[in-house]
Scaffold this motif. Structure first.
Motif, short mmCIF file in Angstrom:
data_model
loop_
_atom_site.label_atom_id
_atom_site.label_comp_id
_atom_site.label_asym_id
_atom_site.label_seq_id
_atom_site.Cartn_x
_atom_site.Cartn_y
_atom_site.Cartn_z
N UNK A 38 0.28 -1.11 0.77
CA UNK A 38 0.04 0.06 -0.40
C UNK A 38 1.03 1.65 0.08
N UNK A 39 2.11 1.29 0.77
CA UNK A 39 3.43 2.40 0.78
C UNK A 39 3.96 2.85 -0.69
N UNK A 40 3.93 1.37 -1.54
CA UNK A 40 4.46 1.74 -2.63
C UNK A 40 3.56 1.72 -3.22
N UNK A 41 2.28 1.35 -3.45
CA UNK A 41 1.30 2.31 -4.53
C UNK A 41 1.00 3.93 -4.20
N UNK A 42 0.72 3.87 -3.16
CA UNK A 42 0.53 5.49 -2.63
C UNK A 42 2.21 6.79 -3.48
N UNK A 43 3.17 5.80 -2.97
CA UNK A 43 4.32 6.65 -3.53
C UNK A 43 4.68 6.29 -4.85
N UNK A 44 3.44 5.28 -5.49
CA UNK A 44 3.67 5.64 -6.64
C UNK A 44 3.25 6.69 -7.65
N UNK A 45 1.69 6.88 -7.49
CA UNK A 45 1.03 7.57 -7.96
C UNK A 45 1.17 8.66 -7.53
N UNK A 46 0.97 9.29 -5.80
CA UNK A 46 1.05 10.46 -5.15
C UNK A 46 2.68 10.96 -5.60
N UNK A 47 3.72 10.60 -5.48
CA UNK A 47 5.41 11.40 -5.20
C UNK A 47 5.29 12.26 -6.55
N UNK A 48 5.06 11.66 -7.58
CA UNK A 48 5.45 11.98 -9.16
C UNK A 48 5.00 13.83 -9.07
N UNK A 49 3.93 14.06 -8.76
CA UNK A 49 2.76 15.23 -8.33
C UNK A 49 3.69 15.91 -7.74
N UNK A 50 4.72 15.79 -7.03
CA UNK A 50 5.71 17.29 -6.18
C UNK A 50 6.85 17.21 -7.08
N UNK A 51 7.26 16.42 -8.15
CA UNK A 51 7.90 16.65 -9.14
C UNK A 51 8.71 18.50 -9.10
N UNK A 52 7.76 19.19 -9.77
CA UNK A 52 8.14 20.67 -9.62
C UNK A 52 7.67 21.20 -7.73
N UNK A 53 7.99 20.92 -7.26
CA UNK A 53 8.65 21.49 -5.66
C UNK A 53 8.41 20.18 -5.24
N UNK A 54 9.98 19.51 -5.35
CA UNK A 54 10.13 18.14 -4.15
C UNK A 54 10.12 18.00 -3.15
N UNK A 55 10.97 19.89 -2.35
CA UNK A 55 11.15 19.34 -1.21
C UNK A 55 9.64 19.64 -0.36
N UNK A 56 7.92 19.83 -1.09
CA UNK A 56 6.70 19.24 -0.48
C UNK A 56 6.85 18.34 -0.12
#
Length: 381
Positions: free
Chosen positions: A140-158
């Motif tokens: 579940x953690x991997x799925x959430x990471x795979x779909x959510x974290x790429x959206x922070x590409x423009x603001x990696x600090x967040x």
């Protein structure tokens, strides 16, 4: 009781699903954003694996002074703080590495404790499913990471702030629902001494070979797709999510396999699936086949964790389960860390084909080494 099991689910969710595997998604984002060099980004991935080595020793020391529940709560807090610490990227790189190392120590403790904190309280007929649910937190953690974290590409600090907040939430829940049932253990009253049996020794050998075999997939996958095969960050993140889907399925379905075929046979099937995953990655660059490869690796990784935990319980018994889990985690952590350095060094000298070949051979050997262990070892316990 359910909330206690749920907190144990959060332990694997935070320890491996987010702190360890979630970072795989961040590697190319950190490199392409200029926040870290390729070497630094991979070193942060390795830092948590080095921390894994020390987790078992730290847990053993803390057990003399703190309850298992208190150790788990502290571990949740350390992982949360490690994400917030990485947000402070103006500080020297050693600062982030140190906190990732501490997160590895905490993650190791949580992975050791996740099952012992709840499995002994679950009826035996429900134990494989409870174990499956607990370890499904990784997927579940991997799925959430795979779909959510790429959206922070423009603001990696967040991304660091977001992950820290998730960890803080898990820490709060652990404080609310982990009542102390396993107090500090006095060394003078440890009962019968812990002794490694021949069957448990073979299980440990299988564990360390698994630690080697899954590394190319779980260390380089997103970066491999983005910078070697030229897939977009979104496609690569979605592909990594297939690892999570496989991981979530692996925990539950491996328990079903164990119930119908027996622990040893189920373990053999799961390890051979991981071996097949490496073979697919060796010979295909088509995204559909690659998604199948990473799905099988995810399925096999958590399926193997679930079955290994249950096998250790049967071999060593309830009294020594925490020690057995600790030793399994230590062995896994040492070989994972050492070969992470080896594979990272090989990255500029050896093709991915050869990396997947080495990992596939290691996984096949991890299957073969368990063949001498009789199925009867895991019956009527």
């Amino acid at each position: 009781m359910f909330m206690r099991v749920f907190v144990c689910f959060l332990a694997t969710f935070m320890a491996n699903g987010v702190a360890r595997f979630g970072y795989v998604v961040l590697i190319p984002l950190l490199i392409l954003s200029g926040k870290l060099s390729e070497h630094q980004s991979i070193q942060l991935a390795i830092a948590i694996m080095v921390g894994y080595i020390f987790g078992s020793a730290v847990l053993s020391l803390l057990q003399r002074r703190l309850s298992l529940e208190s150790i788990a709560k502290i571990s949740f807090l350390v992982i949360s703080l490690s994400f917030f610490a990485c947000y402070l990227d103006s500080l020297p790189f050693a600062w982030a590495w140190f906190w990732r190392f501490l997160a590895g120590v905490a993650a190791s403790c949580l992975m050791v404790l996740a099952a012992p904190l709840c499995l002994s309280l679950v009826k035996e007929q429900h134990r494989p499913y409870a174990s499956g649910f607990v370890f499904s937190g990784i997927g579940v953690g991997v799925v959430c990471s795979g779909f959510i974290l790429p959206h922070f590409a423009s603001d990696i600090d967040m991304a660091w702030i977001f992950l820290g907040a998730v960890g803080a939430g898990a820490f709060v829940l652990s404080c609310l629902f982990l009542k102390t049932l396993h107090p500090a253990k006095d060394a003078a009253h440890d009962g019968t001494p812990f002794k490694i049996s021949n069957h448990f020794a073979l299980l440990l050998v299988s564990v360390v070979l698994n630690a080697i075999g899954y590394l190319p997939h779980t260390l380089f996958w997103v970066d491999y797709l983005v910078r070697s095969l030229n897939f977009s960050k979104g496609v690569a993140g979605a592909s990594w999510a297939f690892f999570g889907f496989g991981a979530a399925c692996g925990t539950i379905l491996s328990a079903t396999l164990a119930k119908s075929l027996g622990l040893k046979n189920a373990s053999s099937i799961v390890i051979l699936m991981k071996t097949a995953s490496c073979a697919i990655a060796m010979f295909s660059t088509d995204i559909a086949w690659l998604n199948l490869s990473i799905f099988l690796m995810g399925f096999g990784t958590t399926g193997n964790l679930t079955l290994t935990s249950t096998m250790a319980y049967h071999i060593m018994g309830k009294e020594h389960f925490v020690q057995a889990s600790s030793l399994v985690t230590l062995a896994f952590g040492i070989f994972q860390a050492v070969f992470s350095f080896v594979f990272t060094w090989a990255l500029g000298h050896v093709s991915f084909f050869n990396m997947f070949l080495v990992s596939g051979v290691a996984l096949f050997l991890s299957f073969a080494v368990l063949l001498p262990v009789p199925q009867s070892t895991f019956k009527n316990n």
